[in-house]
Design an enzyme around this catalytic site. Structure first.
Site, PDB file in Angstrom:
ATOM      1  N   LYS A  77      45.381 -18.592  24.904  1.00  0.00           N
ATOM      2  CA  LYS A  77      46.833 -18.716  25.122  1.00  0.00           C
ATOM      3  C   LYS A  77      47.212 -17.979  26.398  1.00  0.00           C
ATOM      4  CE  LYS A  77      51.156 -17.794  22.529  1.00  0.00           C
ATOM      5  NZ  LYS A  77      51.707 -17.315  21.241  1.00  0.00           N
ATOM      6  N   SER A 152      54.909 -20.318  18.735  1.00  0.00           N
ATOM      7  CA  SER A 152      54.810 -20.466  20.173  1.00  0.00           C
ATOM      8  C   SER A 152      53.402 -20.837  20.660  1.00  0.00           C
ATOM      9  CB  SER A 152      55.232 -19.162  20.848  1.00  0.00           C
ATOM     10  OG  SER A 152      54.343 -18.109  20.531  1.00  0.00           O
ATOM     11  N   SER A 176      53.779 -17.434  15.060  1.00  0.00           N
ATOM     12  CA  SER A 176      53.323 -18.266  16.185  1.00  0.00           C
ATOM     13  C   SER A 176      51.887 -18.745  16.133  1.00  0.00           C
ATOM     14  CB  SER A 176      53.537 -17.525  17.492  1.00  0.00           C
ATOM     15  OG  SER A 176      54.843 -17.729  17.909  1.00  0.00           O
TER      16      SER A 176
HETATM   17  N1  GLN Z   1      59.363 -18.335  16.351  1.00  0.00           N
HETATM   18  C1  GLN Z   1      59.389 -16.911  16.355  1.00  0.00           C
HETATM   19  C2  GLN Z   1      60.162 -16.408  17.544  1.00  0.00           C
HETATM   20  O1  GLN Z   1      60.678 -17.194  18.248  1.00  0.00           O
HETATM   21  C3  GLN Z   1      57.997 -16.356  16.345  1.00  0.00           C
HETATM   22  C4  GLN Z   1      57.345 -16.373  17.658  1.00  0.00           C
HETATM   23  C5  GLN Z   1      56.016 -15.678  17.652  1.00  0.00           C
HETATM   24  O2  GLN Z   1      55.413 -15.454  16.609  1.00  0.00           O
HETATM   25  N2  GLN Z   1      55.588 -15.306  18.844  1.00  0.00           N
HETATM   26  O3  GLN Z   1      60.296 -15.270  17.782  1.00  0.00           O
END
Ligand code: GLN
Length: 485
Positions: A77, A152, A176
């Site tokens: 990532k 994400s 995420s």
């Molecule tokens: N969707 C969550 C956020 O927007 C989690 C994102 C993540 O785990 N990096 O913060």
């Protein structure tokens, strides 16, 4: 060869059925043919990958393999630092930032001979649930290209689902890894907070962030996790608990195991998700598991608690991107304040700006107690609820996400709906627990559904052995639709 599971790829390499160079070429061809549709990769350095593959093959030939993993491709990532490689976090502010050092997880993977396939797309600074917040491109769900892959770590999940990689690293602050794994029909593990070093992971919310693996089988998750876990002197929050040992994990016995589920029905669950979940619970009950209902009412607050804490931490973490020390500098005047203002205004996308503003507000002296202070207290209650659950059950089952993959653009105008995608995942991060997302078949639209399993702190072996038990059940089968095959 590209449609093989991680474990078959490892076996094939070990048995000499194919070389790492052949394998990487096959993946690179697949990426060249498929990624223009899926857009999981922000960039791919073919020459570097083929050069590393050749070195790995030479090591293998001369009996000097670095480990049993030598030559296995792994996606990374774009918020995990690799020396000499761009790490943009899918943000304009870091568009030209090249990392001067390796994250600890990268050092560990390289020391075992894994071949790195950076740079997988993500929501900007990992803030989002759909990968639509990337400043560069929207990754598509391989099961339906008009839909999001989750986020994400959407690039990591989509690349595996579309057979462009067998395994990848993602990061999980509020879901995420698990949510995109669920939406793309792959396995994803969010380790216990502190089990994997965060050194070299660009920070979003430091008390919640964890790096973890996604893969097309359970071995991929377990083995990569065993390599990246363990104490690191560069991350003071990393735990001294010994590294995970995948060889010690067998299949779990379902006879008399105590499985917790939330009492009542998730009001926000789609009907297909609810049906799939209930089917899975009935099978488990038939196989002798004890299903125990738990009171989850306090978890109704996990989204507000999470979004207050995560935004507060992000406002502090992202203050380092000021146009002076890192990345984009917009210096139209010599005044320092103007450089800060213009660099940040032009460098950050809207979601990131919104979160910095929210977090700065909740940390301001007049509102600290009312918002941030309260959220910290409520976080303790969430953690305590799990302590109580784990006195009664061995682990907890929920759908990973209340819905399957939604359409691109469907929730971008309605942030509350978007945040609700995290309803089942955020509590786990607030409590620092480990959880895995397991593919649970397809819904009536042909989209993957995911099962989240949560265990007590540092008990990842329970998750892996349970996942092994479920792997191969025909009810959980997820196969790619023709259009992407
Ligand atoms: N969707 C969550 C956020 O927007 C989690 C994102 C993540 O785990 N990096 O913060």
């Amino acid at each position: 060869m590209i449609h093989k599971k991680y474990s078959e790829i490892k076996k094939g390499l070990t048995a000499g059925e194919f070389s790492s160079s052949e394998l990487c070429k096959a993946y690179l061809d697949r990426i060249a043919g498929t990624d223009p549709k899926v857009q999981a990769f922000l960039a791919i350095d073919k020459e570097k990958i083929l050069k590393s593959a050749k070195e790995s093959d030479e090591r293998r030939k001369s009996g000097k393999s670095l480990s049993e993993f030598d030559g296995i491709p792994i996606g990374i990532k774009d918020n995990i630092c690799i020396a000499g490689t761009k790490t943009t976090c899918a943000s304009k502010i870091l568009e030209n930032f090249s990392s001067p050092y390796n994250a600890t997880v990268i050092e560990k993977l390289l020391s075992k001979g894994f071949l790195l396939f950076p740079r997988l797309n993500m929501d900007e600074f990992a803030m989002g649930s759909s990968t639509e917040n990337s400043a560069f491109q929207v990754t598509k769900n391989p099961f339906d290209l008009s839909r999001i892959p989750g986020g994400s770590s959407g690039g990591s999940a989509a690349a595996i689902a579309a057979s462009m990689l067998p395994v990848a690293l993602g990061s999980d602050t509020g879901g995420s890894i698990r949510q995109p794994a669920s939406m793309c029909g792959v396995w994803g593990l969010k380790p216990t907070y502190g089990r994997v070093s965060r050194y070299g992971l660009v920070a979003y919310a430091s008390s919640l962030d964890q790096i973890g693996p996604l893969s097309n089988d359970v071995s991929g998750i377990a083995e990569v996790f065993s390599v990246i876990s363990g104490k690191d002197i560069n991350d003071s929050t990393s735990s001294a608990t010994p590294s995970f040992d995948f060889n010690s994990v067998g299949k779990s016995s379902l006879k008399n195991c105590r499985i917790g589920i939330m009492a009542g029905e998730g009001a926000s669950w789609e009907e297909d998700v609810r049906n799939k979940f209930q089917d899975t619970i009935s099978i488990l009950r038939d196989k002798g598991a004890q299903i125990i209902e738990l009171d989850f009412s306090i978890h109704a607050y996990s989204i507000p608690i999470y979004y207050v804490i995560a935004t507060a931490e992000c406002s502090s973490n992202l203050s380092r991107f000021d146009g002076i020390r890192y990345g984009l500098r917009v210096a139209t005047s010599k005044k320092l304040d103007d450089i800060y203002l213009n660099s940040r205004s032009q460098g950050f996308g809207n979601e990131v700006k919104k979160r910095i503003l929210l977090g700065t507000f909740s940390l301001s002296s007049g509102y600290y107690d009312a918002y941030y202070g309260k959220a910290l207290e409520a976080r303790i209650l969430i953690k305590k609820s799990y302590d109580d659950y784990f006195k009664k059950v061995d682990f907890i089952l929920q759908p990973t996400s209340p819905t399957t993959a939604f359409r691109i653009g469907e929730k971008t105008k309605d942030p509350i709906q978007m945040y609700k995608a995290d309803i089942m995942t955020t509590s786990v991060n607030l409590a620092g627990l480990p959880a895995i997302s397991i593919p649970m078949g397809l819904d009536s639209k042909g989209l993957p559904v995911g099962l989240q399993v949560t265990a007590p702190h540092f008990r990842e072996e329970i998750l892996v052995s349970f996942a092994k038990e479920l792997e191969g059940w025909k009810e959980m089968n997820v196969s790619l639709p023709e259009q992407i095959k």
